[in-house]
Enzyme design. Structure first.
Site, PDB file in Angstrom:
ATOM      1  N   ARG A 432      66.576  17.879  12.493  1.00 14.78           N
ATOM      2  CA  ARG A 432      66.146  17.096  11.343  1.00 14.78           C
ATOM      3  C   ARG A 432      67.092  15.919  11.148  1.00 14.78           C
ATOM      4  O   ARG A 432      68.298  16.066  11.348  1.00 14.78           O
ATOM      5  CB  ARG A 432      66.194  17.960  10.084  1.00 14.78           C
ATOM      6  CG  ARG A 432      65.372  19.213  10.160  1.00 14.78           C
ATOM      7  CD  ARG A 432      65.834  20.179   9.087  1.00 14.78           C
ATOM      8  NE  ARG A 432      65.070  21.418   9.131  1.00 14.78           N
ATOM      9  CZ  ARG A 432      65.404  22.462   9.877  1.00 14.78           C
ATOM     10  NH1 ARG A 432      66.485  22.423  10.646  1.00 14.78           N
ATOM     11  NH2 ARG A 432      64.671  23.544   9.861  1.00 14.78           N
ATOM     12  N   ARG A 540      43.007  31.165  13.162  1.00 18.86           N
ATOM     13  CA  ARG A 540      42.359  29.948  12.662  1.00 18.86           C
ATOM     14  C   ARG A 540      43.399  28.919  12.206  1.00 18.86           C
ATOM     15  O   ARG A 540      43.084  27.744  12.068  1.00 18.86           O
ATOM     16  CB  ARG A 540      41.393  30.262  11.527  1.00 18.86           C
ATOM     17  CG  ARG A 540      42.043  30.604  10.198  1.00 18.86           C
ATOM     18  CD  ARG A 540      41.009  30.905   9.149  1.00 18.86           C
ATOM     19  NE  ARG A 540      40.097  29.793   8.941  1.00 18.86           N
ATOM     20  CZ  ARG A 540      38.925  29.899   8.338  1.00 18.86           C
ATOM     21  NH1 ARG A 540      38.509  31.076   7.926  1.00 18.86           N
ATOM     22  NH2 ARG A 540      38.159  28.852   8.148  1.00 18.86           N
ATOM     23  N   ASP A 556      34.347  27.788   7.715  1.00 20.78           N
ATOM     24  CA  ASP A 556      33.757  29.040   8.174  1.00 20.78           C
ATOM     25  C   ASP A 556      32.420  28.702   8.794  1.00 20.78           C
ATOM     26  O   ASP A 556      31.792  27.707   8.437  1.00 20.78           O
ATOM     27  CB  ASP A 556      33.546  29.991   6.989  1.00 20.78           C
ATOM     28  CG  ASP A 556      34.838  30.677   6.586  1.00 20.78           C
ATOM     29  OD1 ASP A 556      35.777  30.649   7.399  1.00 20.78           O
ATOM     30  OD2 ASP A 556      34.897  31.219   5.470  1.00 20.78           O
ATOM     31  N   ASP A 558      29.601  29.925   8.299  1.00 19.91           N
ATOM     32  CA  ASP A 558      28.430  29.977   7.420  1.00 19.91           C
ATOM     33  C   ASP A 558      28.551  29.033   6.221  1.00 19.91           C
ATOM     34  O   ASP A 558      27.828  29.142   5.262  1.00 19.91           O
ATOM     35  CB  ASP A 558      28.204  31.409   6.941  1.00 19.91           C
ATOM     36  CG  ASP A 558      29.456  32.001   6.316  1.00 19.91           C
ATOM     37  OD1 ASP A 558      30.493  31.304   6.321  1.00 19.91           O
ATOM     38  OD2 ASP A 558      29.401  33.146   5.838  1.00 19.91           O
ATOM     39  N   ASP A 645      43.285  32.857   3.763  1.00 22.05           N
ATOM     40  CA  ASP A 645      43.178  31.685   2.894  1.00 22.05           C
ATOM     41  C   ASP A 645      44.155  31.760   1.723  1.00 22.05           C
ATOM     42  O   ASP A 645      44.746  30.756   1.321  1.00 22.05           O
ATOM     43  CB  ASP A 645      41.738  31.510   2.412  1.00 22.05           C
ATOM     44  CG  ASP A 645      41.140  32.821   1.905  1.00 22.05           C
ATOM     45  OD1 ASP A 645      41.837  33.854   1.985  1.00 22.05           O
ATOM     46  OD2 ASP A 645      39.995  32.803   1.439  1.00 22.05           O
TER      47      ASP A 645
END
Lengths: 737, 720
Positions: A432, A540, A556, A558, A645
């Site tokens: 950094r 994911r 997603d 759907d 999530d």
């Protein structure tokens, strides 16, 4: 008559003469003044006539020819290792980089605790922090860094926590190797009366992570100065800073305060004995007491009684809350508890501790958060702090909070910062820079392995004067096999690919069945990539190399969306690139009866989570999710195929301290623990819901606090549902029911 | 007075004829004596000064060789070697610097003397060098300089020790000790660029110097006293000779270039191996062996007989190798930076120039010497965009801190100044951001992400002139808002007193009326002491259509965005391509870049900014035109935060001049023109267009959702 005239004339002449002398004298002064002025206008360092003839300081040949002969570099480096040892240790000479070349790189090993040896509360916390960190290894063979099992925090021989015979014990360690690649944590060294920095055992070539380090003994680029913290300092999470609002004007009731011990004799007494001089009882409160130690009355001086009396008049907490500046004078040792206390209290520390190597001085720019005073200039302190302007006070105060929350609020953070500083040295070209360490959100959540380029992070756009990119990558999480062309995913692909901001689509194939042939996917204007998710829910959020845009649209299979909804949300994300911008909201709450966190999917007036089944966020969060969070949490997500999530929301809010952003959406999801039915989707079952509730509590305990923040607003298009002609509206699709 | 003197002189001459001759002679003699005396006095008074001042004048046009000669006795004392434990608080006399309002140290330069030993041999083979002379004149021209030795905080000897090779160590040390204010070297600053000498090349100046600070060009971590010494660059005289125009950052012909001559054989072998592996991407240059006479060899480099111009060739590469030689500090570093080539520094233990303040990670790559064989892989892993940023940064470092002896000298003094007055120190951004970034970046004064608690509420500031009836309605409406903490009425009418206290509506919160001295629009943005909350609601005395829910919701939104303007009616600026200037837009657009302050929440800090920090003459302009105070506020906030305002809640019918168009009444053209003019005026004063355009507004989470109204927190929103 004649005589009188004579005298008058004579007198006049004398007057003239005197006047002339006087005038002349004045002239003289005027003249000398004038020439002086001219002397200043004229250059004080002469403009030499022969300036052009002056020789250069070195021949070009001498400057360009490095003199490459002489000692061969390899030999020189080997010689160094034997010369620059112990008090002259540097990473180059006292650290074995070879140990850190393992596949996993930076790994830290903790020695098992000694039998029958008590470990203090603080050291237990330090060891726990190391053991919980992502760098921990239980195998000493792959370790790059070693932490002792012996408690070395308190090396004051008079202390009850002093461990005897450390030398002997260390010699028993087969891997000690004269301290190479070892870190020794210490808070107190030396004892009455001199409080030297000697630890009472031979540290050899070990790195010292020590409080109250003196600049003279500090081995730059090798040791790490850490703050002095109390045994009550929380293990993780930690209290937030006390600054709740930026009041204007920023001055508080008191300008400057100190309340603490006065040493009548011995080291550190000079500074503390003088502190009463600046006390004015009004805006500067500087109180000292002699009442400490067993036999204070023996050393008592004339001031003691008066001081002690005044001391009782003010409450320390009250002062801490209501003072703009706080004096942090040295105690017996250079560092004191005052430092962290005032940092947390947003009371700008005014340091009076000459020679103190400030905590994490390698990386933190302290002059932007504290006033570095000089013990010798105590009496100047009041005028110095009075002269600090409104803007500077505001900035200093906010910076105390930023640093407190980034590096100091828990033992975890202090230990991790220490490890990260050492790691940055070991992998110097993947480390950094100062800017990352000193700006929000702080160095611990900036992982240089992701990128060393500032523009690749979501936090720095404004300070670099740039804006986020104009494109996004859609990542679709597919779990069901492709059987028909009317499946929701087909529709979704059409909708997303139609967005002019979409640069590519990645399908993350997480189904039991192998992914279908390329030709099964509809033709699209943007590239389509299908990757294997190995049937892990956490996949994911893997930082797929094919994501080359800053924005990610996570979907997603759907999800039902409109192109204009996507476009609008993307526009909103560009204004808030460091947050998650999504559609369906959820909320958490504190259940005071069960004393646990609750999770709700009911429609409420506020929310703290947006589902990542349809959300925009910066791709860096993929990296953080996969590399910053502990494997245990990701394993939980994979095991339950749930909560990924929620975890993502926890992560982002812990970084930003802000809620996610919810944008307008045409359709509403529902996730309710409804009545049992045979055809229920897996996410609608009560178990699923309970799992999520458990997740919230598990995550909160790992973070050590509840990072989620509530928001009461939703961002809609400017003319959303206004009584204006539909033709005027850019996002009219959103209003169709 | 005039009359009197005339009268007196007319009487005077009349006196003389009546005198006797004897007396007349007597008087004449007396007068002559007086006159002579006067002349003599005059001569005495003026003569010596004219001599003195003339020397002052000629002093400036002198030769270096006129400097007084000072003979050093063999036995004159030698200072001690530098003390490695010296730090500012132990070896520096801070009392000399004292407290001063400008927070600037005073630097004194000793007059030039030529020191010689007892047999008359000078202590230095070069004497005063061109570079040191430039450095000293730069200091003497700067704000740091003082000619008053008693007021000085820092002393700079005029003894040139830039290059140790040209010095006689012992005699130089003796000369230093002879300086009148030496006092064990306290507060003395020496500049040295080439330390050490063969064979072992120490990394700090070998001249014994007591406690003097050293600005040195080749420190290693073992000789550098952190926080005391200053690491400076080795100045490259090519900087002045060659003008390399700044090149746009981007990919270059070569990836890595090595231009140094006489690199150690061991390194050269390793570099050649790298070249074999990676071919054309690398260019390894060396000294030219067969140059014709008269060509400056310092300006040429060769590879296999092909000749390249140096330092121009450096601009053709993305990365340039800077290897240590016998010394750690290399003048090549300066050439490389000048060319905007990213230096790859391989010099273990080297303290980079000005590393106390410069963030070298953003302008260079530091690789351990041992890892030279891995150089190519390491450099390849750096993202392209970062390489470009590093190229720009490298050139900026050269421009600001390397380009001349003046830059080097003044940077050194500034660093020491920052240590002595740390509370006035320059920030990281000031040191490290190139002007183009400084210009476009924002550092918001309210940068901490805070959501302030609801509890203290907000203060409503109502600006009014004489519409008492409307004002009272506004007050009554606002007083229903739960989070209202205080009402402040700014009475802008000097000709009329506010109504009696008993006539005002009864409200539950404190109500205070402030009478202003002048009818100015800027009064509404004054940071009144009466405003005790962070949040301010600026509201006009005719905004009666906002419901309590709408106002409360506005306050809640402000809490989530305390650094922004949160307002109700939104406006937009547009670029008019035909006219080539900005245009103000109030039509119901899909975008927003401003909110009107006729009803807006904002942080009280912006009142402070508006009143005391508004750039240019905007404030006066607004007061003179009695318009656009809201546009000015939008500019100010957007410029300092880089963020767009937040418009809350749906469309409302607002009573404001420009809204009449929608109401179907006549369009006030002049008003629109005036507002557009404001935008153009402000944009030119700010030098940029700070406003940000967004497409969103804030509504309550459940706004217009199919959900029972009574369960919504803010049901009464958007009703017309």
């Amino acid at each position: 008559m004649q005589a009188r005239k004579k005298y008058v004339l004579l007198g006049l002449c004398t007057c003239c003469w005197l006047l002339l002398f006087y005038w002349g004298g004045l002239q003289e002064r005027l003249l000398s003044f004038l020439t002086r002025r001219q002397g200043e206008v004229v250059r004080p360092w002469p403009d030499w006539l022969d300036r052009a003839l002056l020789p250069g300081y070195a021949e070009n040949a001498e400057l360009q020819d490095g003199g490459g002969g002489g000692e061969p570099p390899r030999q020189r480096r080997q010689a160094w290792a034997s010369i620059y040892k112990d008090s002259r240790c540097r990473m180059d000479t006292c650290f074995d980089f070879g140990r850190c070349r393992a596949r996993d790189g930076f790994r830290v090993y903790v020695y098992p605790p000694e039998k029958n040896e008590r470990v203090s509360e603080s050291y237990r916390k330090i060891l726990a922090s190391v053991a919980e960190s992502r760098y921990y290894t239980s195998d000493p063979r792959e370790a790059c860094l070693f932490v002792l099992g012996i408690d070395t925090l308190d090396r004051d021989q008079l202390s009850t926590q002093f461990v005897q015979n450390v030398d002997e014990k260390i010699r028993g360690y087969p891997l000690w190797n004269d301290g190479r690649n070892h870190v020794i944590f210490n808070l107190y060294s030396g004892t009455w009366p001199n409080y030297t920095e000697d630890l009472g055992f031979n540290v050899g070539q070990a790195i010292l992570a020590k409080a109250s380090l003196n600049t003279e003994h500090f081995r730059p680029g090798f040791d790490v100065s850490i703050p002095l913290f109390s045994k009550d300092h929380p293990q993780k999470g930690g209290e937030r800073g006390w600054l709740l609002r930026n009041t204007v004007p920023p001055r508080r009731k008191y300008l400057l305060m100190f309340k603490g011990k006065r040493y009548l004799t011995g080291i550190g007494s000079d500074t503390r004995n003088a502190l009463h001089h600046i006390h004015n009882g009004k805006d500067i409160v500087s109180l000292t007491t002699c009442k400490h130690g067993k036999d204070w009355e023996k050393h008592k001086d004339a001031r003691c009684d008066h001081d002690n009396q005044e001391y009782e008049r003010f409450d320390y907490q009250e002062l801490l809350h209501n003072s703009t500046f706080c004096l942090v004078p040295r105690g017996r040792r250079l560092g004191s508890f005052r430092f962290l206390e005032s940092l947390q209290a947003a009371c700008i520390p005014v340091l009076l501790s000459n020679g103190w190597e400030l905590p994490f001085s390698d990386v933190i720019q302290w002059n932007q958060a504290v006033i570095e005073g000089d013990e010798r200039l105590l009496l100047q302190v009041p005028s110095t702090v009075r002269a600090v302007g409104v803007d500077r006070v505001l900035a200093l105060r906010q910076r105390t909070q930023m640093l407190w929350e980034a590096y100091f609020s828990s033992v975890d953070k202090i230990v991790l910062t220490t490890l990260e500083i050492i790691k940055d040295r070991v992998y110097a070209h993947i480390s950094r820079n100062k800017f990352m360490w000193n700006s929000l959100p702080g160095g611990l959540v900036v992982l240089p392995e992701y990128s060393t380029h500032l523009a690749h992070y979501p936090f720095y756009y404004l300070s670099l004067g740039i804006s986020p990119g104009q494109e996004f990558t859609a990542v679709i999480h597919a779990t069901s096999p492709l059987v028909s062309q009317s499946q929701p995913i087909m529709k979704l692909l059409q909708v997303v690919s139609k967005s002019k901001y979409c640069s590519q689509i990645i399908i993350l194939w997480n189904s039991e069945k192998p992914p279908p042939h390329r030709s099964k996917w509809p033709p699209m204007p943007v590239p389509l990539v299908v990757t294997d998710g190995r049937r892990k829910t956490s996949s994911r959020f893997l930082p797929h190399v094919s994501i080359d845009t800053e924005a990610v649209l996570s979907l997603d299979e759907d999800t039902v969306l409109l192109t204009s909804e996507v476009n609008f949300a993307f526009h909103v994300w560009q204004s808030f690139p460091e947050r998650i911008v999504g559609y369906p909201p959820r909320s958490h709450f504190w259940d005071p009866v069960k004393k646990i966190w609750g999770y709700t999917s009911k429609w409420t007036n506020e929310f703290s989570i947006v589902l990542t089944g349809a959300a925009f966020y910066h791709r860096y969060y993929h990296y953080l999710f996969s590399h910053y969070l502990p494997p245990s949490l990701r394993a939980l997500v994979d095991r339950t195929s749930n909560c990924e999530d929620i975890l993502m929301n926890f992560l982002v809010s812990s970084v930003t301290h802000l809620p996610p952003i919810k944008v307008a959406q045409r359709k509403q999801y529902k996730e309710m623990p409804g009545p049992q039915s045979t055809n229920m989707a897996p996410w609608a079952t009560p178990e699923h819901f309970n799992q999520r509730q458990d997740c919230v509590n598990t995550f909160a305990s790992w973070f050590g606090y509840m990072p989620l923040v509530h928001s009461q607003l939703r961002l809609d298009p400017v003319l959303f549902k206004d009584h204006v002609s539909v033709l005027r509206k850019k996002y009219k699709d959103l209003e169709r029911a | 007075m005039m009359c009197a003197s005339v009268k007196y002189s007319s009487r005077g001459p009349a006196l003389i004829p009546r005198m006797k001759t004897k007396h007349r002679i007597y008087y004449i003699t007396l007068f002559s004596v007086v006159l002579l005396g006067l002349i003599a006095t005059g001569m005495f008074q003026f003569w010596p000064h004219s001599i003195e001042s003339s020397t002052e004048w000629t002093l400036d046009r002198r030769s270096v060789h006129d400097a007084p000669l000072v003979k050093l006795p063999v036995s004159s004392p030698i200072p001690e070697r530098g003390d490695l434990s010296c730090r500012m608080h132990t070896c520096f006399d801070v009392y000399r610097c004292g407290y001063n309002p400008k927070n600037r140290i005073k630097v004194y330069i000793y007059p030039l003397q030529r020191f010689v030993d007892e047999v008359g041999v000078p202590i230095s083979s070069t004497g005063l060098s061109r570079e040191y002379n430039d450095l000293l004149s730069a200091i003497s021209d700067s704000d740091f300089y003082t000619d008053d030795v008693t007021r000085a905080c820092l002393f700079v000897p005029s003894i040139d020790v830039l290059n140790q090779n040209s010095l006689r160590i012992r005699e130089t040390a003796q000369a230093l000790a002879m300086l009148p204010r030496w006092d064990k070297g306290m507060n003395h600053l020496l500049f040295n660029m080439l330390p050490g000498g063969p064979p072992d090349y120490n990394t700090a100046l070998d001249v014994p110097r007591d406690r003097a600070l050293l600005a040195g060009g080749g420190f290693s971590t073992w000789t550098y006293r952190q926080g005391y010494d200053v690491s400076i660059p080795v100045y490259s005289p090519l900087s002045a000779e060659v003008d390399l125009p700044e090149k746009q950052p981007g990919p270059r012909r070569f990836f890595i270039l090595s231009s140094q001559t006489a690199i150690h054989r061991e390194y050269r072998i390793q570099l050649e191996r790298l070249k074999e592996e990676n071919g054309e991407a690398l260019l390894l240059l060396d000294k030219c062996s067969n140059l014709s006479q008269g060509v400056a060899s310092a300006r040429k480099r060769c590879y296999k007989g092909q000749v390249y111009d140096y330092p121009q060739i450096l601009q053709e590469s993305s990365f340039c190798v800077v290897l240590r030689g016998a010394r750690l500090g290399q003048a090549t570093l300066s050439d490389v930076l000048q060319a905007g080539c990213v230096p790859v520094i391989m010099a273990d233990s080297y303290i980079l120039p000005f590393s106390e303040v410069l963030d070298w990670k953003r302008a260079s790559v530091v690789i351990p010497e041992e890892k030279l064989p891995e150089m190519y892989t390491i450099l390849k892993s750096i993202p392209h965009r970062q390489v470009e940023e590093m190229q720009r940064q490298a050139r900026w470092f050269w421009d600001a801190y390397f380009r001349s002896m003046k830059a080097i000298g003044l940077t050194t003094l500034q660093i020491i100044n920052d240590r002595i007055y740390p509370y006035a120190a320059r920030t990281y951004e000031q040191w490290n951001n190139p002007p183009v970034v400084k210009w476009s970046s924002v550092n918001s004064p309210l940068f901490l992400p805070l959501i302030p608690p609801r509890s203290p509420g907000f203060t409503a500031v109502v600006l009014t002139y004489d519409r008492v009836e409307s004002l009272f309605r506004v007050i009554t409406e606002i007083s229903k808002v739960p989070s209202l903490a205080k009402l402040l009425v700014v009475w802008n009418n000097q000709n009329k007193s506010p109504p009696e206290e008993s006539l005002w509506p009864k409200v539950a919160v404190p109500l205070k009326v402030v009478r202003t001295k002048e009818n100015k629009l800027s009064n509404r943005f004054f940071p009144f002491d009466e405003i005790e909350t962070e949040a301010v609601l600026a509201i006009d005395d005719d905004i009666i259509m906002l419901t309590s829910d709408e106002l409360q919701f506005g306050y809640e939104v402000w809490r989530e965005f305390p650094d922004r303007l949160v307002g109700y009616p939104g406006r937009l600026h547009l670029w008019d391509h035909e006219m080539g200037k900005w245009k103000y837009e109030s039509e119901w657009t899909n975008e927003v870049s401003m909110v009107l302050t006729g009803a807006a929440f904002y942080h009280k800090y912006f009142n402070h900014l508006y009143t005391y920090k508004m750039p240019g003459d905007i404030k006066n302009w607004v007061d003179a035109h009695m318009n656009c105070e809201d546009i000015a506020m939008n500019f100010l906030v957007a410029n300092i935060t880089g963020k767009a305002p937040i418009k809350v809640t749906p469309r409302k019918k607002f009573k404001c001049p420009e809204c009449t168009a929608i109401d179907g009444l006549s369009l006030d053209q002049t008003h629109m023109v005036e507002r557009s003019e404001c935008i153009n005026k402000f944009a030119s004063v700010f030098g940029t267009m700070p406003l940000k355009v967004v497409e969103h507004r804030a509504d309550p989470v459940l706004y217009k959702d199919d959900f029972p109204e009574k369960l919504k927190s803010f049901p009464n929103i958007g009703s017309l």
